[in-house]
Design a protein around this motif. Structure first.
Motif, PDB file in Angstrom:
ATOM      1  N   LEU A 132      -5.235  -2.905  -1.199  1.00  0.00           N
ATOM      2  CA  LEU A 132      -3.977  -3.195  -0.529  1.00  0.00           C
ATOM      3  C   LEU A 132      -4.048  -2.856   0.963  1.00  0.00           C
ATOM      4  CD1 LEU A 132      -1.495  -1.857  -3.245  1.00  0.00           C
ATOM      5  CD2 LEU A 132      -1.830  -4.249  -2.580  1.00  0.00           C
ATOM      6  N   LEU A 133      -4.699  -1.747   1.292  1.00  0.00           N
ATOM      7  CA  LEU A 133      -4.836  -1.370   2.698  1.00  0.00           C
ATOM      8  C   LEU A 133      -5.748  -2.325   3.457  1.00  0.00           C
ATOM      9  CD1 LEU A 133      -5.044   2.521   3.106  1.00  0.00           C
ATOM     10  CD2 LEU A 133      -3.482   0.935   4.236  1.00  0.00           C
ATOM     11  N   GLN A 179      -6.157  -6.385   7.674  1.00  0.00           N
ATOM     12  CA  GLN A 179      -6.395  -7.772   8.083  1.00  0.00           C
ATOM     13  C   GLN A 179      -5.186  -8.319   8.829  1.00  0.00           C
ATOM     14  OE1 GLN A 179      -9.253  -9.968   7.486  1.00  0.00           O
ATOM     15  NE2 GLN A 179      -8.057 -10.964   9.103  1.00  0.00           N
ATOM     16  N   LYS A 180      -4.010  -8.046   8.320  1.00  0.00           N
ATOM     17  CA  LYS A 180      -2.777  -8.510   8.970  1.00  0.00           C
ATOM     18  C   LYS A 180      -2.656  -7.923  10.373  1.00  0.00           C
ATOM     19  CE  LYS A 180       2.264  -8.582   8.324  1.00  0.00           C
ATOM     20  NZ  LYS A 180       3.385  -8.164   7.432  1.00  0.00           N
ATOM     21  N   TYR A 185      -7.067   4.691  -6.658  1.00  0.00           N
ATOM     22  CA  TYR A 185      -7.660   4.686  -5.322  1.00  0.00           C
ATOM     23  C   TYR A 185      -8.228   3.315  -4.970  1.00  0.00           C
ATOM     24  CZ  TYR A 185      -7.419   9.814  -5.607  1.00  0.00           C
ATOM     25  OH  TYR A 185      -7.000  11.120  -5.721  1.00  0.00           O
ATOM     26  N   GLY A 186      -8.817   2.659  -5.955  1.00  0.00           N
ATOM     27  CA  GLY A 186      -9.370   1.339  -5.710  1.00  0.00           C
ATOM     28  C   GLY A 186      -8.304   0.329  -5.341  1.00  0.00           C
ATOM     29  N   ALA A 196       0.826  -1.203   0.000  1.00  0.00           N
ATOM     30  CA  ALA A 196       0.000   0.000   0.000  1.00  0.00           C
ATOM     31  C   ALA A 196       0.861   1.254   0.000  1.00  0.00           C
ATOM     32  CB  ALA A 196      -0.916   0.009   1.220  1.00  0.00           C
ATOM     33  N   MET A 197       0.439   2.255  -0.765  1.00  0.00           N
ATOM     34  CA  MET A 197       1.164   3.526  -0.801  1.00  0.00           C
ATOM     35  C   MET A 197       1.291   4.129   0.587  1.00  0.00           C
ATOM     36  SD  MET A 197      -0.266   5.431  -4.247  1.00  0.00           S
ATOM     37  CE  MET A 197      -2.012   5.245  -3.801  1.00  0.00           C
TER      38      MET A 197
END
Length: 449
Positions: free
Chosen positions: A196-197, A202-203, A190-191, A102-103
């Motif tokens: 990714l976020l 979840q992690k 954005y999607g 994720a960015m």
């Protein structure tokens, strides 16, 4: 404008009596001039006042904020502040996407801060690690000791610190909202970030002992979106009721909005209000005014200042005079996550609020009594604002109820009791807190996101 006197444990930074806490913030929590910084600042001060030794690590993306380093160094047991270039970090964040990261996570990752975290974890017997904002979990995941367990859901190893994550908002959902309100190609960008976020959240949910969100509604949304093994709860923002004291009513035709004006949801809100709502209000009340208060106005926001009756202030040292001189606070957010400080602060100052449903989500008030809710429809929102501008007595009654609501339910000390409960799970025999001393004065800005 200066802060009121705020107390913290001990006569110097090393007198905390209850143990050591490592607090990692994606932005320096002082001065509290922006929504996320207000929250982390109050967390920090509460921990210090409660007698914890706090070791603070944070990133600094506003060069002027570094001048406050000495304040934090005096209050905390140890401090590591790392300056970052927003432009460079954005580039690094984008490149991270090509590695499936994720960015947001890549933006806030820093090797110097990681080294400091590793040193603190090795040197100290930490009671807890508190991460503020999802990307700060990376410093936990990259630490050899903290990442050694398969799962952090239980603390089978006695010396394993309690791992707490304050998400504030469900950040992946915010990016999902961005995608839904944008056009190609940004909708795809954005999607992807949202996906990714979500995977990263979840992690965190699997590895941290407890996660916090800014409201019960946000906590419920997180449970729906993420398979949670640990504990999740809402911990609301509060309001400094002395700083944002109730103001005398004013009867005029002025409305105001306060926020960080380089933040996409705020830009969208004021742009929509000026272009679609304000003309309807001016048609009925030709001398109506709208003041946009906030730092770093984007070019789109600055252009709104060319519209008759609209003022764009840019950064101001104190937001309160603008509330004092206005009859009404409007919060026309169409994209919103979490709980809006701008709404609570306006109500605390005794100003009636007209807001979209998104802007008051998580606030335990009653529409039409404590604030006015109008859907994001130009006609409906204009009608709601016009009703209060034409009936100042009604606006003042709503403002009075709104102030009473924040007094009853949104004092920081009451809100932070949940944090005390979590930390006391392993510290029932903590000693009495030391005497207190005060925090130096500083400016209150207007960057509330």
């Amino acid at each position: 404008m200066t802060f009121p006197e705020i107390t913290t444990a001990g006569s110097d930074a090393d007198q905390g009596q209850r143990g050591d806490i490592l607090m990692l913030c994606h932005r320096i929590p002082y001065p509290p001039d922006k929504g996320d910084k207000i929250r982390s600042y109050n967390f920090l001060m509460h921990l210090l006042h409660s007698g914890w030794r706090v070791h603070l690590g944070a990133l600094v993306d506003e060069p002027g904020d570094l001048e406050h380093a000495k304040v934090l160094q005096r209050l905390c047991a140890s401090v590591k502040l790392v300056s970052v270039s927003p432009l460079l970090k954005k580039i690094i964040g984008v490149t991270g996407v090509f590695r499936g990261r994720a960015m947001s996570v890549e933006y806030f990752r820093n090797t110097s801060l990681q080294k400091w975290v590793d040193e603190r974890c090795k040197a100290l017997q930490l009671h807890a690690v508190l991460c503020v904002c999802a990307p700060m979990a990376e410093y936990v995941f990259r630490n050899a000791r903290l990442s050694q367990a398969e799962s952090f859901a239980d603390r089978s190893e006695d010396r394993m610190p309690l791992l707490l994550m304050d998400f504030m908002d469900v950040d992946s959902e915010k990016w999902r909202d961005y995608a839904a309100s944008s056009t190609f190609p940004m909708s795809n960008v954005y999607g992807l970030e949202a996906w990714l976020l979500r995977r990263y959240e979840q992690k965190i949910a699997e590895r941290f002992h407890h996660v916090l969100l800014v409201s019960d509604e946000e906590a419920t949304l997180f449970r729906e979106r993420v398979s949670v093994k640990g504990h999740v709860s809402g911990l609301s923002n509060g309001v400094d009721l002395e700083t944002f004291a109730a103001m005398p009513p004013v009867r005029n035709r002025r409305m105001f909005f306060c926020g960080a004006m380089d933040y996409l949801p705020n830009i969208d809100a004021v742009e929509w209000f000026v272009q679609s709502v304000f003309p309807r209000i001016r048609k009925e009340i030709p001398d109506a005014e709208f003041v946009i208060v906030g730092s770093k106005p984007s070019s789109r926001v600055r252009q709104l200042g060319d519209v008759e009756g609209v003022t764009v202030t840019g950064k101001v040292p104190d937001v309160r005079p603008y509330a004092r001189e206005a009859a009404l606070c409007v919060v026309p957010l169409r994209i919103a996550r979490g709980l809006q400080n701008k709404v609570l602060e306006a109500m605390a100052m005794g100003r009636a609020v007209v807001a979209t449903p998104e802007a008051v989500t998580g606030i335990a008030g009653k529409a039409t009594r404590d604030f006015v809710v109008a859907r994001a429809d130009a006609g409906a929102f204009a009608d709601a604002a016009l009703t209060l501008l034409r009936n100042p007595g009604h606006a003042e009654a709503i403002a009075e109820h709104g102030r009473r609501l924040v007094e009853d339910k949104y004092r920081w000390a009451a809100c932070l009791k949940q944090l005390d409960i979590l930390l006391q799970q392993q510290s029932a025999d903590s000693p009495v807190v030391s005497p207190v001393h005060s925090l130096p004065a500083g400016e209150i800005g207007n960057n509330d996101a």
